[in-house]
Design a protein around this motif. Structure first.
Motif, PDB file in Angstrom:
ATOM      1  N   ASP A 138       0.844  -1.191   0.000  1.00  0.00           N
ATOM      2  CA  ASP A 138       0.000   0.000   0.000  1.00  0.00           C
ATOM      3  C   ASP A 138       0.883   1.245   0.000  1.00  0.00           C
ATOM      4  O   ASP A 138       1.595   1.508   0.965  1.00  0.00           O
ATOM      5  N   PHE A 139       0.838   1.971  -1.084  1.00  0.00           N
ATOM      6  CA  PHE A 139       1.617   3.203  -1.215  1.00  0.00           C
ATOM      7  C   PHE A 139       0.725   4.440  -1.212  1.00  0.00           C
ATOM      8  O   PHE A 139       1.129   5.499  -1.661  1.00  0.00           O
ATOM      9  N   LYS A 140      -0.504   4.307  -0.700  1.00  0.00           N
ATOM     10  CA  LYS A 140      -1.460   5.406  -0.758  1.00  0.00           C
ATOM     11  C   LYS A 140      -0.981   6.626   0.025  1.00  0.00           C
ATOM     12  O   LYS A 140      -1.115   7.751  -0.441  1.00  0.00           O
ATOM     13  N   GLU A 141      -0.404   6.404   1.208  1.00  0.00           N
ATOM     14  CA  GLU A 141       0.081   7.539   2.004  1.00  0.00           C
ATOM     15  C   GLU A 141       1.163   8.317   1.273  1.00  0.00           C
ATOM     16  O   GLU A 141       1.143   9.544   1.234  1.00  0.00           O
ATOM     17  N   TYR A 142       2.109   7.607   0.690  1.00  0.00           N
ATOM     18  CA  TYR A 142       3.184   8.261  -0.070  1.00  0.00           C
ATOM     19  C   TYR A 142       2.615   8.995  -1.287  1.00  0.00           C
ATOM     20  O   TYR A 142       3.008  10.116  -1.582  1.00  0.00           O
ATOM     21  N   SER A 143       1.687   8.339  -1.957  1.00  0.00           N
ATOM     22  CA  SER A 143       1.077   8.941  -3.144  1.00  0.00           C
ATOM     23  C   SER A 143       0.302  10.196  -2.775  1.00  0.00           C
ATOM     24  O   SER A 143       0.353  11.197  -3.484  1.00  0.00           O
ATOM     25  N   GLN A 144      -0.411  10.154  -1.661  1.00  0.00           N
ATOM     26  CA  GLN A 144      -1.173  11.325  -1.234  1.00  0.00           C
ATOM     27  C   GLN A 144      -0.253  12.479  -0.864  1.00  0.00           C
ATOM     28  O   GLN A 144      -0.534  13.637  -1.192  1.00  0.00           O
ATOM     29  N   THR A 145       0.846  12.177  -0.196  1.00  0.00           N
ATOM     30  CA  THR A 145       1.806  13.225   0.172  1.00  0.00           C
ATOM     31  C   THR A 145       2.393  13.878  -1.069  1.00  0.00           C
ATOM     32  O   THR A 145       2.470  15.106  -1.159  1.00  0.00           O
ATOM     33  N   ILE A 146       2.793  13.065  -2.022  1.00  0.00           N
ATOM     34  CA  ILE A 146       3.365  13.595  -3.266  1.00  0.00           C
ATOM     35  C   ILE A 146       2.317  14.393  -4.035  1.00  0.00           C
ATOM     36  O   ILE A 146       2.606  15.468  -4.569  1.00  0.00           O
ATOM     37  N   THR A 147       1.100  13.890  -4.077  1.00  0.00           N
ATOM     38  CA  THR A 147       0.026  14.577  -4.799  1.00  0.00           C
ATOM     39  C   THR A 147      -0.295  15.924  -4.163  1.00  0.00           C
ATOM     40  O   THR A 147      -0.501  16.912  -4.869  1.00  0.00           O
ATOM     41  N   LYS A 148      -0.335  15.970  -2.835  1.00  0.00           N
ATOM     42  CA  LYS A 148      -0.613  17.239  -2.150  1.00  0.00           C
ATOM     43  C   LYS A 148       0.478  18.265  -2.442  1.00  0.00           C
ATOM     44  O   LYS A 148       0.198  19.437  -2.666  1.00  0.00           O
ATOM     45  N   ALA A 149       1.708  17.811  -2.460  1.00  0.00           N
ATOM     46  CA  ALA A 149       2.816  18.723  -2.763  1.00  0.00           C
ATOM     47  C   ALA A 149       2.796  19.130  -4.231  1.00  0.00           C
ATOM     48  O   ALA A 149       3.023  20.300  -4.572  1.00  0.00           O
ATOM     49  N   ALA A 150       2.494  18.197  -5.108  1.00  0.00           N
ATOM     50  CA  ALA A 150       2.509  18.483  -6.544  1.00  0.00           C
ATOM     51  C   ALA A 150       1.327  19.346  -6.974  1.00  0.00           C
ATOM     52  O   ALA A 150       1.426  20.081  -7.967  1.00  0.00           O
ATOM     53  N   SER A 151       0.236  19.314  -6.226  1.00  0.00           N
ATOM     54  CA  SER A 151      -0.933  20.114  -6.625  1.00  0.00           C
ATOM     55  C   SER A 151      -0.636  21.613  -6.563  1.00  0.00           C
ATOM     56  O   SER A 151      -1.197  22.386  -7.329  1.00  0.00           O
ATOM     57  N   THR A 152       0.269  22.013  -5.686  1.00  0.00           N
ATOM     58  CA  THR A 152       0.624  23.436  -5.629  1.00  0.00           C
ATOM     59  C   THR A 152       1.400  23.864  -6.868  1.00  0.00           C
ATOM     60  O   THR A 152       1.404  25.035  -7.227  1.00  0.00           O
ATOM     61  N   LEU A 153       2.058  22.906  -7.528  1.00  0.00           N
ATOM     62  CA  LEU A 153       2.784  23.238  -8.765  1.00  0.00           C
ATOM     63  C   LEU A 153       1.847  23.627  -9.899  1.00  0.00           C
ATOM     64  O   LEU A 153       2.279  24.228 -10.878  1.00  0.00           O
ATOM     65  N   LEU A 154       0.561  23.315  -9.755  1.00  0.00           N
ATOM     66  CA  LEU A 154      -0.410  23.725 -10.769  1.00  0.00           C
ATOM     67  C   LEU A 154      -0.552  25.237 -10.847  1.00  0.00           C
ATOM     68  O   LEU A 154      -1.006  25.765 -11.853  1.00  0.00           O
ATOM     69  N   LEU A 155      -0.170  25.922  -9.783  1.00  0.00           N
ATOM     70  CA  LEU A 155      -0.289  27.380  -9.762  1.00  0.00           C
ATOM     71  C   LEU A 155       0.776  28.065 -10.617  1.00  0.00           C
ATOM     72  O   LEU A 155       0.633  29.238 -10.939  1.00  0.00           O
ATOM     73  N   LEU A 156       1.834  27.345 -10.950  1.00  0.00           N
ATOM     74  CA  LEU A 156       2.882  27.936 -11.785  1.00  0.00           C
ATOM     75  C   LEU A 156       2.375  28.117 -13.209  1.00  0.00           C
ATOM     76  O   LEU A 156       1.754  27.217 -13.760  1.00  0.00           O
TER      77      LEU A 156
END
Length: 157
Positions: A138-156
Protein backbone atom coordinates in the motif's frame (compact mmCIF):
# COMPACT_ATOMS: atom_id res chain seq x y z
CA UNK A 1 -21.49 5.56 7.90
CA UNK A 2 -23.22 8.46 6.11
CA UNK A 3 -20.94 11.02 7.79
CA UNK A 4 -17.88 9.03 6.81
CA UNK A 5 -18.94 8.91 3.16
CA UNK A 6 -19.76 12.63 3.14
CA UNK A 7 -16.36 13.45 4.64
CA UNK A 8 -14.70 11.60 1.77
CA UNK A 9 -16.63 13.34 -1.02
CA UNK A 10 -17.77 16.70 0.38
CA UNK A 11 -15.13 18.78 -1.43
CA UNK A 12 -15.81 16.96 -4.70
CA UNK A 13 -19.51 17.72 -4.35
CA UNK A 14 -18.76 21.41 -3.78
CA UNK A 15 -16.53 21.61 -6.87
CA UNK A 16 -19.15 19.80 -8.93
CA UNK A 17 -21.87 22.24 -7.83
CA UNK A 18 -19.60 25.19 -8.60
CA UNK A 19 -19.00 23.76 -12.08
CA UNK A 20 -22.76 23.43 -12.60
CA UNK A 21 -23.22 27.07 -11.57
CA UNK A 22 -20.47 28.06 -14.01
CA UNK A 23 -22.21 26.15 -16.82
CA UNK A 24 -25.44 27.98 -16.02
CA UNK A 25 -23.55 31.29 -16.17
CA UNK A 26 -22.10 30.37 -19.57
CA UNK A 27 -25.53 29.35 -20.89
CA UNK A 28 -27.10 32.58 -19.65
CA UNK A 29 -24.38 34.62 -21.38
CA UNK A 30 -25.06 32.79 -24.66
CA UNK A 31 -28.82 33.24 -24.26
CA UNK A 32 -28.44 36.94 -23.48
CA UNK A 33 -26.28 37.43 -26.56
CA UNK A 34 -28.74 35.45 -28.68
CA UNK A 35 -31.75 37.55 -27.65
CA UNK A 36 -29.87 40.77 -28.37
CA UNK A 37 -28.94 39.91 -31.98
CA UNK A 38 -29.58 42.91 -34.19
CA UNK A 39 -26.49 43.51 -36.26
CA UNK A 40 -23.71 41.59 -37.98
CA UNK A 41 -21.23 42.63 -35.26
CA UNK A 42 -23.47 41.20 -32.56
CA UNK A 43 -23.80 38.02 -34.61
CA UNK A 44 -20.04 37.41 -34.47
CA UNK A 45 -20.15 37.96 -30.70
CA UNK A 46 -22.84 35.32 -30.43
CA UNK A 47 -20.82 32.91 -32.55
CA UNK A 48 -17.79 33.38 -30.31
CA UNK A 49 -19.82 32.90 -27.14
CA UNK A 50 -21.55 29.87 -28.58
CA UNK A 51 -18.25 28.33 -29.70
CA UNK A 52 -16.62 28.96 -26.31
CA UNK A 53 -19.63 27.41 -24.56
CA UNK A 54 -19.53 24.34 -26.83
CA UNK A 55 -15.80 23.90 -26.26
CA UNK A 56 -16.29 24.09 -22.49
CA UNK A 57 -19.18 21.62 -22.63
CA UNK A 58 -17.13 19.19 -24.74
CA UNK A 59 -14.52 18.84 -21.99
CA UNK A 60 -17.00 18.91 -19.09
CA UNK A 61 -17.70 15.13 -18.91
CA UNK A 62 -13.97 14.42 -18.96
CA UNK A 63 -13.42 16.94 -16.18
CA UNK A 64 -16.13 15.41 -13.98
CA UNK A 65 -14.91 11.87 -14.57
CA UNK A 66 -11.27 12.54 -13.69
CA UNK A 67 -12.22 14.84 -10.78
CA UNK A 68 -14.33 12.16 -9.11
CA UNK A 69 -11.99 9.31 -9.98
CA UNK A 70 -8.96 11.18 -8.61
CA UNK A 71 -10.82 12.27 -5.49
CA UNK A 72 -12.19 8.85 -4.66
CA UNK A 73 -9.23 6.70 -5.71
CA UNK A 74 -6.45 8.85 -4.27
CA UNK A 75 -7.21 12.02 -2.31
CA UNK A 76 -10.11 14.44 -2.41
CA UNK A 77 -8.32 17.62 -1.26
CA UNK A 78 -5.77 17.84 -4.11
CA UNK A 79 -8.43 16.74 -6.60
CA UNK A 80 -10.81 19.46 -5.38
CA UNK A 81 -7.98 22.02 -5.47
CA UNK A 82 -7.18 21.05 -9.06
CA UNK A 83 -10.90 21.21 -9.84
CA UNK A 84 -11.16 24.77 -8.54
CA UNK A 85 -8.12 25.75 -10.58
CA UNK A 86 -9.72 24.14 -13.64
CA UNK A 87 -12.91 26.17 -13.12
CA UNK A 88 -10.90 29.40 -12.86
CA UNK A 89 -8.97 28.48 -16.00
CA UNK A 90 -12.18 27.61 -17.84
CA UNK A 91 -13.60 31.01 -16.88
CA UNK A 92 -10.42 32.63 -18.23
CA UNK A 93 -10.77 30.62 -21.43
CA UNK A 94 -14.42 31.64 -21.85
CA UNK A 95 -13.73 35.33 -21.25
CA UNK A 96 -10.61 35.19 -23.43
CA UNK A 97 -12.67 33.76 -26.27
CA UNK A 98 -14.84 36.90 -26.24
CA UNK A 99 -11.85 38.97 -27.33
CA UNK A 100 -9.50 37.57 -29.88
CA UNK A 101 -9.34 33.80 -30.00
CA UNK A 102 -5.60 33.96 -29.28
CA UNK A 103 -6.46 35.33 -25.81
CA UNK A 104 -8.09 32.03 -24.94
CA UNK A 105 -5.00 29.93 -25.75
CA UNK A 106 -3.33 30.25 -22.30
CA UNK A 107 -6.55 29.14 -20.60
CA UNK A 108 -6.85 26.19 -22.96
CA UNK A 109 -3.28 25.03 -22.39
CA UNK A 110 -3.49 25.48 -18.61
CA UNK A 111 -6.77 23.54 -18.57
CA UNK A 112 -5.11 20.65 -20.40
CA UNK A 113 -2.39 20.61 -17.74
CA UNK A 114 -4.94 20.43 -14.93
CA UNK A 115 -6.83 17.61 -16.67
CA UNK A 116 -3.54 15.75 -17.13
CA UNK A 117 -2.78 16.13 -13.40
CA UNK A 118 -6.21 14.79 -12.46
CA UNK A 119 -5.79 11.90 -14.92
CA UNK A 120 -2.41 11.09 -13.41
CA UNK A 121 -3.99 11.07 -9.95
CA UNK A 122 -6.57 8.57 -11.24
CA UNK A 123 -3.90 6.27 -12.63
CA UNK A 124 -1.84 6.40 -9.42
CA UNK A 125 -4.93 5.69 -7.30
CA UNK A 126 -5.95 2.74 -9.47
CA UNK A 127 -2.41 1.34 -9.52
CA UNK A 128 -2.22 1.62 -5.74
CA UNK A 129 -5.50 -0.26 -5.40
CA UNK A 130 -4.24 -3.01 -7.71
CA UNK A 131 -0.95 -3.25 -5.79
CA UNK A 132 -2.83 -3.48 -2.52
CA UNK A 133 -5.19 -6.13 -3.85
CA UNK A 134 -2.71 -8.35 -5.67
CA UNK A 135 0.68 -7.64 -4.07
CA UNK A 136 -0.24 -6.55 -0.56
CA UNK A 137 1.69 -3.27 -0.89
CA UNK A 138 0.00 0.00 0.00
CA UNK A 139 1.62 3.20 -1.21
CA UNK A 140 -1.46 5.41 -0.76
CA UNK A 141 0.08 7.54 2.00
CA UNK A 142 3.18 8.26 -0.07
CA UNK A 143 1.08 8.94 -3.14
CA UNK A 144 -1.17 11.33 -1.23
CA UNK A 145 1.81 13.23 0.17
CA UNK A 146 3.37 13.59 -3.27
CA UNK A 147 0.03 14.58 -4.80
CA UNK A 148 -0.61 17.24 -2.15
CA UNK A 149 2.82 18.72 -2.76
CA UNK A 150 2.51 18.48 -6.54
CA UNK A 151 -0.93 20.11 -6.63
CA UNK A 152 0.62 23.44 -5.63
CA UNK A 153 2.78 23.24 -8.76
CA UNK A 154 -0.41 23.72 -10.77
CA UNK A 155 -0.29 27.38 -9.76
CA UNK A 156 2.88 27.94 -11.79
CA UNK A 157 2.17 29.48 -15.19
Amino acid sequence: MYASVMDNIFLLVLVTLLSVAQNVFFALKVEKECTGLRSKQQSTGFERLSCANRNCMDTYPTFLAVLWCAGICLSQAPAAFAGIIYLVVRQKYFVGYLGQTSQSTPGFLFGKRVLFFLSLMCVVGILNHLLLTYAGSDFKEYSQTITKAASTLLLLP
